[in-house]
Design an enzyme around this catalytic site. Structure first.
Site, PDB file in Angstrom:
ATOM      1  N   CYS A  70      -5.955 -32.835 -50.099  1.00  4.63           N
ATOM      2  CA  CYS A  70      -4.598 -33.313 -49.918  1.00  4.63           C
ATOM      3  C   CYS A  70      -4.613 -34.381 -48.826  1.00  4.63           C
ATOM      4  O   CYS A  70      -5.428 -34.327 -47.905  1.00  4.63           O
ATOM      5  CB  CYS A  70      -3.590 -32.254 -49.497  1.00  4.63           C
ATOM      6  SG  CYS A  70      -3.436 -30.898 -50.664  1.00  4.63           S
ATOM      7  N   ARG A  72      -8.090 -38.066 -51.860  1.00  8.87           N
ATOM      8  CA  ARG A  72      -8.114 -36.691 -51.353  1.00  8.87           C
ATOM      9  C   ARG A  72      -7.455 -35.699 -52.301  1.00  8.87           C
ATOM     10  O   ARG A  72      -7.473 -34.490 -52.062  1.00  8.87           O
ATOM     11  CB  ARG A  72      -7.404 -36.623 -49.997  1.00  8.87           C
ATOM     12  CG  ARG A  72      -8.024 -37.507 -48.954  1.00  8.87           C
ATOM     13  CD  ARG A  72      -7.243 -37.432 -47.677  1.00  8.87           C
ATOM     14  NE  ARG A  72      -7.386 -36.129 -47.059  1.00  8.87           N
ATOM     15  CZ  ARG A  72      -8.354 -35.805 -46.219  1.00  8.87           C
ATOM     16  NH1 ARG A  72      -9.257 -36.694 -45.881  1.00  8.87           N
ATOM     17  NH2 ARG A  72      -8.420 -34.605 -45.706  1.00  8.87           N
ATOM     18  N   TRP A 127      -3.889 -31.969 -53.822  1.00 14.13           N
ATOM     19  CA  TRP A 127      -4.944 -31.364 -54.643  1.00 14.13           C
ATOM     20  C   TRP A 127      -4.582 -29.885 -54.681  1.00 14.13           C
ATOM     21  O   TRP A 127      -4.614 -29.201 -53.658  1.00 14.13           O
ATOM     22  CB  TRP A 127      -6.306 -31.577 -54.000  1.00 14.13           C
ATOM     23  CG  TRP A 127      -7.437 -31.117 -54.872  1.00 14.13           C
ATOM     24  CD1 TRP A 127      -8.011 -31.811 -55.902  1.00 14.13           C
ATOM     25  CD2 TRP A 127      -8.136 -29.864 -54.795  1.00 14.13           C
ATOM     26  NE1 TRP A 127      -9.015 -31.055 -56.470  1.00 14.13           N
ATOM     27  CE2 TRP A 127      -9.114 -29.865 -55.808  1.00 14.13           C
ATOM     28  CE3 TRP A 127      -8.033 -28.738 -53.980  1.00 14.13           C
ATOM     29  CZ2 TRP A 127      -9.982 -28.794 -56.026  1.00 14.13           C
ATOM     30  CZ3 TRP A 127      -8.895 -27.679 -54.192  1.00 14.13           C
ATOM     31  CH2 TRP A 127      -9.856 -27.714 -55.202  1.00 14.13           C
ATOM     32  N   ASN A 167      -1.831 -30.214 -45.135  1.00 13.03           N
ATOM     33  CA  ASN A 167      -3.167 -30.265 -45.732  1.00 13.03           C
ATOM     34  C   ASN A 167      -3.943 -29.086 -45.169  1.00 13.03           C
ATOM     35  O   ASN A 167      -4.079 -28.964 -43.955  1.00 13.03           O
ATOM     36  CB  ASN A 167      -3.862 -31.585 -45.362  1.00 13.03           C
ATOM     37  CG  ASN A 167      -5.344 -31.573 -45.717  1.00 13.03           C
ATOM     38  OD1 ASN A 167      -5.742 -30.931 -46.677  1.00 13.03           O
ATOM     39  ND2 ASN A 167      -6.140 -32.286 -44.947  1.00 13.03           N
ATOM     40  N   GLY A 168      -4.436 -28.219 -46.069  1.00  9.35           N
ATOM     41  CA  GLY A 168      -5.176 -27.039 -45.614  1.00  9.35           C
ATOM     42  C   GLY A 168      -4.722 -25.832 -46.418  1.00  9.35           C
ATOM     43  O   GLY A 168      -4.121 -25.979 -47.488  1.00  9.35           O
ATOM     44  N   GLU A 215     -29.014 -34.433 -58.915  1.00 11.17           N
ATOM     45  CA  GLU A 215     -27.958 -35.371 -58.539  1.00 11.17           C
ATOM     46  C   GLU A 215     -27.479 -36.163 -59.769  1.00 11.17           C
ATOM     47  O   GLU A 215     -26.281 -36.387 -59.949  1.00 11.17           O
ATOM     48  CB  GLU A 215     -28.468 -36.298 -57.422  1.00 11.17           C
ATOM     49  CG  GLU A 215     -27.549 -37.396 -56.964  1.00 11.17           C
ATOM     50  CD  GLU A 215     -26.202 -36.915 -56.450  1.00 11.17           C
ATOM     51  OE1 GLU A 215     -25.988 -35.713 -56.272  1.00 11.17           O
ATOM     52  OE2 GLU A 215     -25.328 -37.781 -56.277  1.00 11.17           O
ATOM     53  N   LYS A 269     -23.683 -36.163 -61.189  1.00 15.36           N
ATOM     54  CA  LYS A 269     -22.904 -37.392 -61.394  1.00 15.36           C
ATOM     55  C   LYS A 269     -22.360 -37.419 -62.820  1.00 15.36           C
ATOM     56  O   LYS A 269     -21.196 -37.736 -63.047  1.00 15.36           O
ATOM     57  CB  LYS A 269     -23.765 -38.655 -61.191  1.00 15.36           C
ATOM     58  CG  LYS A 269     -24.184 -38.974 -59.774  1.00 15.36           C
ATOM     59  CD  LYS A 269     -23.119 -39.643 -58.941  1.00 15.36           C
ATOM     60  CE  LYS A 269     -22.392 -38.620 -58.128  1.00 15.36           C
ATOM     61  NZ  LYS A 269     -22.933 -38.267 -56.846  1.00 15.36           N
ATOM     62  N   GLU A 321     -19.507 -34.810 -63.268  1.00 14.37           N
ATOM     63  CA  GLU A 321     -18.234 -34.993 -62.567  1.00 14.37           C
ATOM     64  C   GLU A 321     -17.442 -36.190 -63.060  1.00 14.37           C
ATOM     65  O   GLU A 321     -16.212 -36.154 -63.038  1.00 14.37           O
ATOM     66  CB  GLU A 321     -18.403 -35.021 -61.052  1.00 14.37           C
ATOM     67  CG  GLU A 321     -19.135 -36.211 -60.513  1.00 14.37           C
ATOM     68  CD  GLU A 321     -19.281 -36.170 -58.996  1.00 14.37           C
ATOM     69  OE1 GLU A 321     -18.406 -35.643 -58.315  1.00 14.37           O
ATOM     70  OE2 GLU A 321     -20.287 -36.690 -58.501  1.00 14.37           O
ATOM     71  N   HIS A 376     -39.959 -21.926 -69.211  1.00 14.36           N
ATOM     72  CA  HIS A 376     -39.583 -20.559 -68.859  1.00 14.36           C
ATOM     73  C   HIS A 376     -38.195 -20.198 -69.387  1.00 14.36           C
ATOM     74  O   HIS A 376     -37.584 -19.247 -68.919  1.00 14.36           O
ATOM     75  CB  HIS A 376     -39.656 -20.367 -67.339  1.00 14.36           C
ATOM     76  CG  HIS A 376     -41.046 -20.548 -66.813  1.00 14.36           C
ATOM     77  ND1 HIS A 376     -42.058 -19.661 -67.080  1.00 14.36           N
ATOM     78  CD2 HIS A 376     -41.603 -21.563 -66.109  1.00 14.36           C
ATOM     79  CE1 HIS A 376     -43.176 -20.090 -66.527  1.00 14.36           C
ATOM     80  NE2 HIS A 376     -42.931 -21.257 -65.934  1.00 14.36           N
ATOM     81  N   LYS A 405     -12.034 -36.135 -52.988  1.00  7.02           N
ATOM     82  CA  LYS A 405     -13.168 -36.672 -52.229  1.00  7.02           C
ATOM     83  C   LYS A 405     -13.567 -35.774 -51.068  1.00  7.02           C
ATOM     84  O   LYS A 405     -14.732 -35.541 -50.826  1.00  7.02           O
ATOM     85  CB  LYS A 405     -12.783 -38.061 -51.711  1.00  7.02           C
ATOM     86  CG  LYS A 405     -13.874 -38.770 -50.957  1.00  7.02           C
ATOM     87  CD  LYS A 405     -14.888 -39.327 -51.904  1.00  7.02           C
ATOM     88  CE  LYS A 405     -16.072 -39.936 -51.195  1.00  7.02           C
ATOM     89  NZ  LYS A 405     -17.233 -39.969 -52.093  1.00  7.02           N
TER      90      LYS A 405
HETATM   91  C1  F6R Z   1     -20.293 -35.518 -55.652  1.00  9.78           C
HETATM   92  C2  F6R Z   1     -19.744 -35.390 -54.325  1.00  9.78           C
HETATM   93  C3  F6R Z   1     -19.607 -34.026 -53.751  1.00  9.78           C
HETATM   94  C4  F6R Z   1     -19.776 -34.070 -52.228  1.00  9.78           C
HETATM   95  C5  F6R Z   1     -19.471 -32.678 -51.633  1.00  9.78           C
HETATM   96  C6  F6R Z   1     -19.730 -32.649 -50.145  1.00  9.78           C
HETATM   97  O1  F6R Z   1     -20.402 -36.847 -56.043  1.00  9.78           O
HETATM   98  O2  F6R Z   1     -19.366 -36.345 -53.711  1.00  9.78           O
HETATM   99  O3  F6R Z   1     -20.482 -33.121 -54.345  1.00  9.78           O
HETATM  100  O4  F6R Z   1     -21.088 -34.444 -51.933  1.00  9.78           O
HETATM  101  O5  F6R Z   1     -18.143 -32.356 -51.883  1.00  9.78           O
HETATM  102  O6  F6R Z   1     -18.967 -33.617 -49.497  1.00  9.78           O
HETATM  103  P1  F6R Z   1     -19.369 -34.161 -48.071  1.00  9.78           P
HETATM  104  O7  F6R Z   1     -20.629 -34.911 -48.236  1.00  9.78           O
HETATM  105  O8  F6R Z   1     -18.218 -35.019 -47.653  1.00  9.78           O
HETATM  106  O9  F6R Z   1     -19.540 -32.965 -47.198  1.00  9.78           O
END
Ligand code: F6R
Length: 615
Positions: free
Chosen positions: A2, A27, A75, A100-101, A487, A491, A494, A510, A610
């Site tokens: 948020c 956010r 969010w 926010n929280g 990774e 990507k 998501e 396995h 984010k």
């Molecule tokens: C994926 C992504 C998330 C963040 C995760 C941790 O693309 O961005 O998996 O890596 O939410 O976020 P930070 O790095 O801000 O602690």
């Protein structure tokens, strides 16, 4: 998650709040809302489900104006995304809150408030916050005092902006566990979840500490700490420009951020790798005044804690730390680590990795671990973040604002930062100065290699066409490229919503190999790291079972024996130690182009945000 924003000024604050929301949208984007106090001392509130655009369209029809206001982009945690659950929340059309929280004890408070006669209009945890402030206003008749008493009843995390119709020149803001900054203008003040939201109106910021409460008027600002004492908090000048957070010539932030990586990798080494030597000063100075040299000298093992993409960076670092620096390393996701009974060996450096520095699980894990040790290091992109402020040492990744929800440049800069840690600890264990010098000379060559990969965009895009109608994919890698496979899969999941799993290539036999058929493609990555023969055998095993393989391979790899069901894309020759950084780029581009073709919202994929500031 948020985003919250607020303003008290002598001009109409609605456009400032709206622009702030646009900049905070990363956010959360389930709903957005705004409330301003007009000149007749009436609170006007508009809320809409969906993105900030829906709200700004609604405001075109219903132009609300005022000199005091708050706004929110959500969010969803408690309660579905709906207009009723959208913030700001209001009590008796008199007090307004953005939050926010998470207020964890909201059920208990809700019951008390219902007994007291408060009516609830939403399913959110936040609504108890606004009623609790109103409850205390009846006793104290002073917004600041009421907020102070109310937050003392909350368990959980909060950043709050509160206004009351009875006080037309007062904004009260407070934080604990969620970020909040005050933007300092001339005769006006603003609050926001991050500084970038306020860059169009100010570059001067005050970062509130845990438990601070700010009493804000156009002509005065008083900050109290959690003991109720008046405190001075430093005003910091931001180096960010307002357009650091714009897309520029790119269609998406993600694409822009992928293209920024060559320059980010130059920036992170600037002033840190000098005359063939890596400087310990990159790690800052301990909170308690101890030098980085002294702290690093003490380290005998490393424990890495992080989430998501940052966790994958940690996994790469484990290979490096053990193989190059010869130091034992463990890596764990923060959401598990923080609740697990763990054993920390003496002199273990606890390294948290985070783009935002506000990730709730990582922050909570750090706070737990600080009970046991003060050997902590934050690898982070946001200098003012809680993680950085609360860690003994800090290694900043200098990637600049990352707005696309899918992390790209933050990841590759984390990898370089972690390589710096490998060198710093390695040299204390006899890692030759020459090896360190070569490692970083090769790192300095990466930007040019990344540019070459970026020039192959069209080929990667052509591959992506094969994936638009698929629901599943497998990624495989070995050694340091296994975390890059993880990774790559993350990507793809998501942003394109294709289910993807990643395996160490040797694990396929396995179990997962049972999944292989002509409809389940495998994305493989192979560098010249000594495992190339092994992964080629794994690829043959897939091909023998009718599977298709898309192989990103070091250009030196002989692929002539792999046959027509193995599509190959050459990646420039790179030293095996640096391969995880270079191979990240085609993974990012690949998921980007698949998502683009599928028409998903690349920068703001569904259900995500984010900065994950809730558990
Ligand atoms: C994926 C992504 C998330 C963040 C995760 C941790 O693309 O961005 O998996 O890596 O939410 O976020 P930070 O790095 O801000 O602690």
């Amino acid at each position: 998650m948020c985003g919250i924003v607020g303003a008290v000024a002598e001009r109409n604050v609605t456009p400032i709040l709206l622009e702030g929301l646009r900049r905070l949208e990363y956010r959360g984007y389930d709903s957005a809302g705004i409330a301003v106090l007009d000149q007749d001392e009436c609170i006007n509130r508009v809320r809409r489900v969906g993105k900030v655009k829906e709200l700004s369209d609604a405001l075109q029809q219903n132009d609300i104006r005022g000199v005091l206001g708050v706004a929110h982009t959500r969010w969803a945690t408690h309660g579905e995304p709906s207009e009723k659950n959208a913030h700001p929340h209001m009590c008796n059309k008199s007090v307004v809150i953005v939050h926010n929280g998470i207020i964890e004890n909201h059920s208990v408070l809700r019951e008390q408030q219902i007994n007291e006669g408060f009516e609830f209009t939403s399913q959110t945890d936040t609504e108890v916050a606004v009623h609790q402030v109103e409850h205390y206003l009846k006793i104290e008749d002073d917004l600041l005092k009421a907020v102070r008493l109310a937050v003392a009843d909350f368990e959980g995390a909060y950043a709050l902006g509160v206004i009351s119709k009875k006080e037309n020149n007062r904004l009260v803001a407070t934080r604990r566990g969620s970020p909040l900054v005050i933007g300092v203008g001339i005769g006006e003040y603003f609050i926001a979840s991050d500084a970038a939201a306020l860059l169009p109106v100010t570059r001067r910021f005050i970062y509130l500490e845990e438990g601070d409460i700010a009493d804000i008027r156009t002509n005065a600002l008083t900050i109290y700490n959690d003991k109720g004492d008046i405190v001075e908090r430093e005003i910091k000048e931001s180096e960010l420009s307002a357009d650091a957070t714009s897309k520029g010539e790119y269609r998406h932030f993600m694409l822009k951020e992928i293209h920024e990586q060559p320059s980010c990798l130059i920036d992170i080494l600037e002033g840190r790798f000098v005359n063939g030597q890596l400087l310990d000063s990159a790690f800052g100075i301990g909170i308690d005044g101890r030098s980085a040299v002294e702290i690093l000298d003490q380290v005998k093992a490393v424990q890495i804690i992080a989430c998501g993409t940052s966790y994958h960076a940690g996994l790469v670092a484990r290979y490096w730390l053990e193989a190059i620096a010869g130091i034992p390393c463990r890596v764990e996701v923060a959401s598990e680590y923080r609740y697990r009974k763990t054993v920390l060996m003496d002199d273990t450096l606890v390294v948290t990795i985070s783009q935002s520095g506000e990730t709730a699980d990582t922050l909570a894990a750090l706070r737990e671990i600080k009970e046991l040790t003060n050997l902590t290091l934050a690898v982070c992109n946001v200098p003012e973040s809680s993680l950085v402020r609360e860690s003994e040492l800090k290694l900043m990744t200098r990637a600049g604002p990352e707005i696309g929800v899918a992390s790209t440049k933050a990841f590759t800069t984390q990898l370089i930062a972690l390589l710096m840690l490998v060198a710093a600890l390695g040299k204390r264990r006899g890692l030759a100065a020459d090896k360190i010098k070569t490692l970083f000379q090769q790192a300095q060559a990466l930007p040019a290699l990344i540019e070459q990969v970026l020039q192959n965009k069209a080929d990667i895009d052509a591959w992506s066409e094969h994936f638009t109608d698929l629901d599943n994919a497998i990624f495989i890698g070995r050694g340091t490229l296994f975390p890059i496979a993880l990774e790559g899969a993350l990507k793809l999941k998501e942003i394109s919503y294709i289910h993807a799993d990643a395996y160490p290539a040797g694990e396929l036999k396995h179990g997962p190999i049972a999944l292989i058929d002509q409809d389940l493609p495998t994305i493989a990555i192979a560098s010249m790291d000594g495992y190339e023969g092994k992964i080629k055998s794994n690829i043959q095993e897939i091909l023998a079972r009718g599977g298709k393989v898309y192989l990103f391979a070091d250009e030196r790899l002989d692929v002539s024996d792999l046959g027509e069901n193995c599509y190959v894309m050459k990646v420039p020759a790179v030293d095996a130690d640096l391969a995880p950084i270079l191979f990240s780029i085609p993974m990012q581009l690949f998921s980007y182009f698949v998502a683009l073709r599928k028409g998903t919202d690349v920068d703001q994929p569904r259900n995500l945000a984010k900065s994950v500031t809730v558990e």
